[in-house]
Design an enzyme around this catalytic site. Structure first.
Site, PDB file in Angstrom:
ATOM      1  N   VAL A   1      -6.438  -3.418  -0.794  1.00 30.10           N
ATOM      2  CA  VAL A   1      -7.607  -3.049   0.009  1.00 30.10           C
ATOM      3  C   VAL A   1      -8.539  -4.248   0.134  1.00 30.10           C
ATOM      4  CG1 VAL A   1      -9.512  -1.416   0.282  1.00 30.10           C
ATOM      5  CG2 VAL A   1      -7.482  -0.731  -0.993  1.00 30.10           C
TER       6      VAL A   1
ATOM      7  N   THR B   1     -11.323  -9.622  -0.957  1.00 34.32           N
ATOM      8  CA  THR B   1     -12.648  -9.112  -1.334  1.00 34.32           C
ATOM      9  C   THR B   1     -12.456  -8.019  -2.377  1.00 34.32           C
ATOM     10  OG1 THR B   1     -13.306  -9.527   0.946  1.00 34.32           O
ATOM     11  CG2 THR B   1     -14.789  -8.180  -0.387  1.00 34.32           C
TER      12      THR B   1
ATOM     13  N   LYS C   1      -5.386   2.582   2.972  1.00 39.42           N
ATOM     14  CA  LYS C   1      -6.449   1.964   2.162  1.00 39.42           C
ATOM     15  C   LYS C   1      -7.494   3.003   1.759  1.00 39.42           C
ATOM     16  CE  LYS C   1      -5.734  -2.552   4.290  1.00 39.42           C
ATOM     17  NZ  LYS C   1      -5.934  -3.316   5.520  1.00 39.42           N
TER      18      LYS C   1
ATOM     19  N   LYS D   1       0.803  -1.237   0.000  1.00 39.43           N
ATOM     20  CA  LYS D   1       0.000   0.000   0.000  1.00 39.43           C
ATOM     21  C   LYS D   1       0.831   1.280   0.000  1.00 39.43           C
ATOM     22  CE  LYS D   1      -1.605  -2.212   3.363  1.00 39.43           C
ATOM     23  NZ  LYS D   1      -2.064  -3.550   3.595  1.00 39.43           N
TER      24      LYS D   1
ATOM     25  N   ASP E   1      -2.263   1.880   8.289  1.00 38.91           N
ATOM     26  CA  ASP E   1      -2.729   0.909   7.286  1.00 38.91           C
ATOM     27  C   ASP E   1      -4.151   1.228   6.784  1.00 38.91           C
ATOM     28  OD1 ASP E   1      -2.500  -2.034   6.070  1.00 38.91           O
ATOM     29  OD2 ASP E   1      -4.421  -1.863   7.100  1.00 38.91           O
TER      30      ASP E   1
ATOM     31  N   GLY F   1      -5.064 -11.756   5.299  1.00 38.52           N
ATOM     32  CA  GLY F   1      -4.742 -13.186   5.303  1.00 38.52           C
ATOM     33  C   GLY F   1      -3.848 -13.512   4.125  1.00 38.52           C
TER      34      GLY F   1
HETATM   35  N1  HSE Z   1      -2.354  -5.398   8.405  1.00 45.36           N
HETATM   36  C1  HSE Z   1      -3.418  -5.411   7.463  1.00 45.36           C
HETATM   37  C2  HSE Z   1      -4.747  -5.575   8.174  1.00 45.36           C
HETATM   38  C3  HSE Z   1      -3.180  -6.526   6.480  1.00 45.36           C
HETATM   39  O1  HSE Z   1      -4.718  -5.893   9.358  1.00 45.36           O
HETATM   40  O2  HSE Z   1      -5.790  -5.348   7.585  1.00 45.36           O
HETATM   41  C4  HSE Z   1      -4.081  -6.506   5.294  1.00 45.36           C
HETATM   42  O3  HSE Z   1      -3.983  -5.327   4.570  1.00 45.36           O
END
Ligand code: HSE
Length: 307
Positions: free
Chosen positions: A133, A137, A205, A112, A201, A286
């Site tokens: 993102v 999904t 996104k 990202k 994070d 995952g």
């Molecule tokens: N660290 C991120 C999360 C991983 O927990 O969503 C997936 O982008």
């Protein structure tokens, strides 16, 4: 043929699935210690040997020939980036994308940081980033299906690890430390867990969602508050107000009947447009989930390149 940039948990799962599910091959594999290349592509036996090397040990595996990234770009057509995010500069990925795109290669990424920092510099029809993102999904595909419908607002639970941690603490009664340890073992926490726990994070996104919807935005534009549990209905909510041009990530107490509630690694996103409200729920983190999204983008990249 694929140049795999990063060979940690997601990279290794991707490599296995690439050979199990497609007829494509890896021609280069790079990790923090360097890289190996094979012009005609690695056989499955060679990939298995690479999979048995310790982290950072690809260049000592004896598989293929030692090579620089520049040499790998000469023989591969699709760069797949699963390296750890660098939110200070986006490097080395940012430069790699620019180089690859300018040479006519395609780029598929789960990283990202380069997009959150400099989306406009690398946006290209040969750049594929669905895995950044909601992992497995396909939210990015859905967003691409909206124009010219105008989006007014996006609300989302976009971070799987913090949602997992809070669900374990509040629903299952485990300690915060234990839940963090579990999330790390599952490979859903970022290598630097502060990126999840302080909202970098999910903010990244949100920036990627905004840019996909045509709204230029960068990470510095997102207001962030660190995760701070406030009881069972706390969710780490990411919000994008496209009319007002405002983006934020903060812990909020959602009304118990809010449709955004989701447990464990599930993510949820509500998109409000001028004529519709769309709700998407699905796993947002995952290794297998992320690898599946990367594979789909890889097939799209191969298609657009005509190889
Ligand atoms: N660290 C991120 C999360 C991983 O927990 O969503 C997936 O982008």
């Amino acid at each position: 043929m694929i140049l795999l940039f990063g060979f940690g948990g997601v990279g290794r799962t991707y490599a296995e699935l690439l050979y199990q599910r497609t007829g494509l091959k890896l021609c280069g594999v790079f990790d923090s210690g360097g890289g190996v290349v094979k012009k005609d592509g690695f056989t499955w036996e060679e990939v298995k040997a690479l999979l048995s090397t310790p982290r950072g040990g690809v260049s000592k595996s004896g598989v293929g020939g030692l090579a620089s990234l520049d040499e790998a770009l000469e023989v591969c057509q699709v760069v797949v980036d699963v390296s750890a995010p660098n939110y200070d500069t986006g490097e080395p990925s940012l430069s790699l994308y620019k180089k690859a795109l300018s040479r006519g290669l395609a780029v598929v990424t789960a990283n990202k940081a380069p997009l959150a920092l400099a989306f406009g510099e690398v946006a290209h029809k040969r750049l594929f980033y669905k895995a950044t993102v909601m992992a497995g999904t396909p939210l990015v595909d859905l967003l691409r299906g909206l124009p010219p419908q105008r989006v007014i607002r996006v609300r989302g639970i976009l971070n799987g690890s913090t949602n997992y941690i809070m669900t374990r603490v509040y629903k299952d009664g485990v300690s915060f430390e234990e839940a963090v340890r579990e999330a790390r073992e599952m490979g859903i926490l970022e290598p630097d867990p502060r990126l999840d726990l302080e909202g970098v994070d999910p903010a990244a996104k949100l920036v990627i969602i905004a840019n996909t919807l045509g709204r230029g935005m960068a990470l510095r534009d997102v207001e962030r508050k660190p995760l701070e549990p406030r009881g069972p209905v706390t969710r780490y909510l990411a919000q994008l107000d496209l009319a007002g041009g405002r983006a934020s990530v903060e812990p909020v107490r959602l009304a118990p009947d809010d449709p955004l509630h989701a447990d464990y690694t599930m993510n949820a996103v509500e998109i409000t447009t001028e004529v519709n409200t769309v709700l998407v729920k699905g796993k947002g983190a995952g290794r297998a989930e992320t690898s599946m999204a990367l594979l789909n983008d890889t097939l799209k990249a191969v298609d657009i390149l005509g190889i």
